[in-house]
Design an enzyme around this catalytic site. Sequence first.
Site, PDB file in Angstrom:
ATOM      1  N   CYS A  72     -11.722  14.725   7.373  1.00 51.87           N
ATOM      2  CA  CYS A  72     -10.345  14.744   6.447  1.00 51.87           C
ATOM      3  C   CYS A  72     -10.278  15.817   6.071  1.00 51.87           C
ATOM      4  CB  CYS A  72     -10.426  13.686   5.192  1.00 51.87           C
ATOM      5  SG  CYS A  72     -10.902  12.213   5.905  1.00 51.87           S
ATOM      6  N   TYR A 106       1.488   4.164  -5.806  1.00 54.93           N
ATOM      7  CA  TYR A 106       2.843   3.906  -5.147  1.00 54.93           C
ATOM      8  C   TYR A 106       3.945   4.060  -6.204  1.00 54.93           C
ATOM      9  CZ  TYR A 106       0.776   1.465  -1.175  1.00 54.93           C
ATOM     10  OH  TYR A 106       0.334   1.345   0.106  1.00 54.93           O
ATOM     11  N   LYS A 127       1.350  -8.048  -4.656  1.00 51.51           N
ATOM     12  CA  LYS A 127       0.297  -8.928  -3.916  1.00 51.51           C
ATOM     13  C   LYS A 127      -1.148  -8.227  -4.101  1.00 51.51           C
ATOM     14  CE  LYS A 127       3.229 -12.251  -2.526  1.00 51.51           C
ATOM     15  NZ  LYS A 127       3.066 -13.427  -2.570  1.00 51.51           N
ATOM     16  N   ALA A 174      -7.986  -3.155   1.188  1.00 47.61           N
ATOM     17  CA  ALA A 174      -6.810  -2.524   2.118  1.00 47.61           C
ATOM     18  C   ALA A 174      -5.759  -1.834   1.413  1.00 47.61           C
ATOM     19  CB  ALA A 174      -6.066  -3.428   3.075  1.00 47.61           C
ATOM     20  N   VAL A 201      -3.022   6.921  -0.852  1.00 44.35           N
ATOM     21  CA  VAL A 201      -2.990   5.535  -0.979  1.00 44.35           C
ATOM     22  C   VAL A 201      -1.649   4.978  -0.715  1.00 44.35           C
ATOM     23  CG1 VAL A 201      -2.975   3.599  -2.619  1.00 44.35           C
ATOM     24  CG2 VAL A 201      -5.139   5.144  -2.444  1.00 44.35           C
ATOM     25  N   HIS A 238      -2.597   8.454   5.305  1.00 47.24           N
ATOM     26  CA  HIS A 238      -3.589   9.249   5.263  1.00 47.24           C
ATOM     27  C   HIS A 238      -3.730   9.615   6.887  1.00 47.24           C
ATOM     28  CE1 HIS A 238      -7.174  11.648   5.006  1.00 47.24           C
ATOM     29  NE2 HIS A 238      -8.028  10.759   4.550  1.00 47.24           N
ATOM     30  N   CYS A 254     -12.061  15.164   0.133  1.00 47.98           N
ATOM     31  CA  CYS A 254     -13.354  14.795   0.602  1.00 47.98           C
ATOM     32  C   CYS A 254     -13.684  14.442   2.123  1.00 47.98           C
ATOM     33  CB  CYS A 254     -14.082  13.502  -0.023  1.00 47.98           C
ATOM     34  SG  CYS A 254     -13.153  12.024   0.252  1.00 47.98           S
ATOM     35  N   ASN A 255     -14.692  14.989   2.629  1.00 47.47           N
ATOM     36  CA  ASN A 255     -14.542  14.491   4.126  1.00 47.47           C
ATOM     37  C   ASN A 255     -16.208  13.907   4.595  1.00 47.47           C
ATOM     38  OD1 ASN A 255     -15.272  17.721   4.018  1.00 47.47           O
ATOM     39  ND2 ASN A 255     -16.751  16.954   5.371  1.00 47.47           N
TER      40      ASN A 255
END
Length: 421
Positions: free
Chosen positions: A105, A207, A255, A271, A372, A376, A406-407
């Site tokens: 990443c 979001y 939701k 998810a 998010v 990604h 991070c990866n």
Amino acid sequence: VHRYHRSHQTIINYKKATMNKAVIVSYARTPIGKFRGSLSHLTAPQLGAAAITGALSRLDNVPTIAEAYMGNVLSAGIGQAPCRQAVLGAGLAESTICNTINKVCASGMKSIMLAAQTIESNTHRSSNEAPIAMLAGGMESMSNVPHYLPSSRSGTALGHTKLIDGIIYDGLWDPYDNVHMGICAEKCAAEYNISREDQDRYAIESYKRAREAMELGVFDDEIAPVEGPKKRGKSNDPPDMISADEEPNSAKLDKLPSLRAAFEKDGTVTAGNASSINDGAAAMLIMDESQAIAMGLTPLARIRGYADAEGPPVQFTTAPSNAVPIAVERAGMTMQDVEYHEINEAFSVVALANMMILNLDMAKVNVFGGAVSFGHPIGMSGARIVGSLYQVLKRSDASVGCASICNGGGGASAIVLERLN
């Protein structure tokens, strides 16, 4: 001994004083497409070429691109030398040196770091003193990653065989503990006592910030529109141009709290509060500051410092908290000097845990949303958040920010920017 240390420090100070100063002079990215969405007709190198073309088009006076570094993680099935494909696809000279970078990443960010090092060390110095630039960025088409059939090479003598998902196997799986990286996120949530509700609240806020940023047109000047797929049955009609990120407005936030845990039966990671699977590319041009100014270019930001850090693979989630202080120190600054942070939201718990460890104010972290909400594309994200950090600094009239990511394998990378324009 004392004379040696004084002499050694003098050499270090001299090197710092005489090193070229790496600056970002242009940045562009494609929109970020949903998995099997509007950009799925394009390969990673094609997306990379679009981002590179966008970065070049933002300059009236384009320097010679001496070398290119492009991050790409999921390279199976896209042909040899993905960076080379993207560079030539953007119309750059065949003499351009090309490097494909895979640090999972952090690939896109590591590409920027390598480009900055190349500028600082004056690797491409020549007798004609012609201005040069490095190209850096990242690209990923997760929609086009194939499934693997490992047994096909040697043959299956009898019985069933299975396909291996290339996205999971090469991008999202921890081979050290043989678990999905989501399990590592669950361990992080348990260790730092971060609840499902904490993660859901964070994801919803991500979001909301992303949607507000899109409404304000925050990213309009960095997005390079991409041609959509050809229209069926209308061969003479030009394809639509795609210029907006798909993910932020697709989620039903009401939701999100009712989604099932994705990795453990009674887990906290879903998810909805994890990053999604996406397609996209980003590219930037990096030059020596004095050469850029001599060409009449206006640098956007100076790369003040950068660092990598590594730890236990299962603890990759909190590795940014190790890389950030090192990058800040190398920039000659303290943590108090950093006004804004971008921390890649591989999972909501990653941002939450690192904010906790570094004692950061959430109002100063991922101001316009993150992975998010935007998605990604793993080879792209490290470069994308550096571009987003610049937008935050510009919109906030701030000077200094740090981007970290991070990866897999327990690592992280971080870059400190100083806004110039």
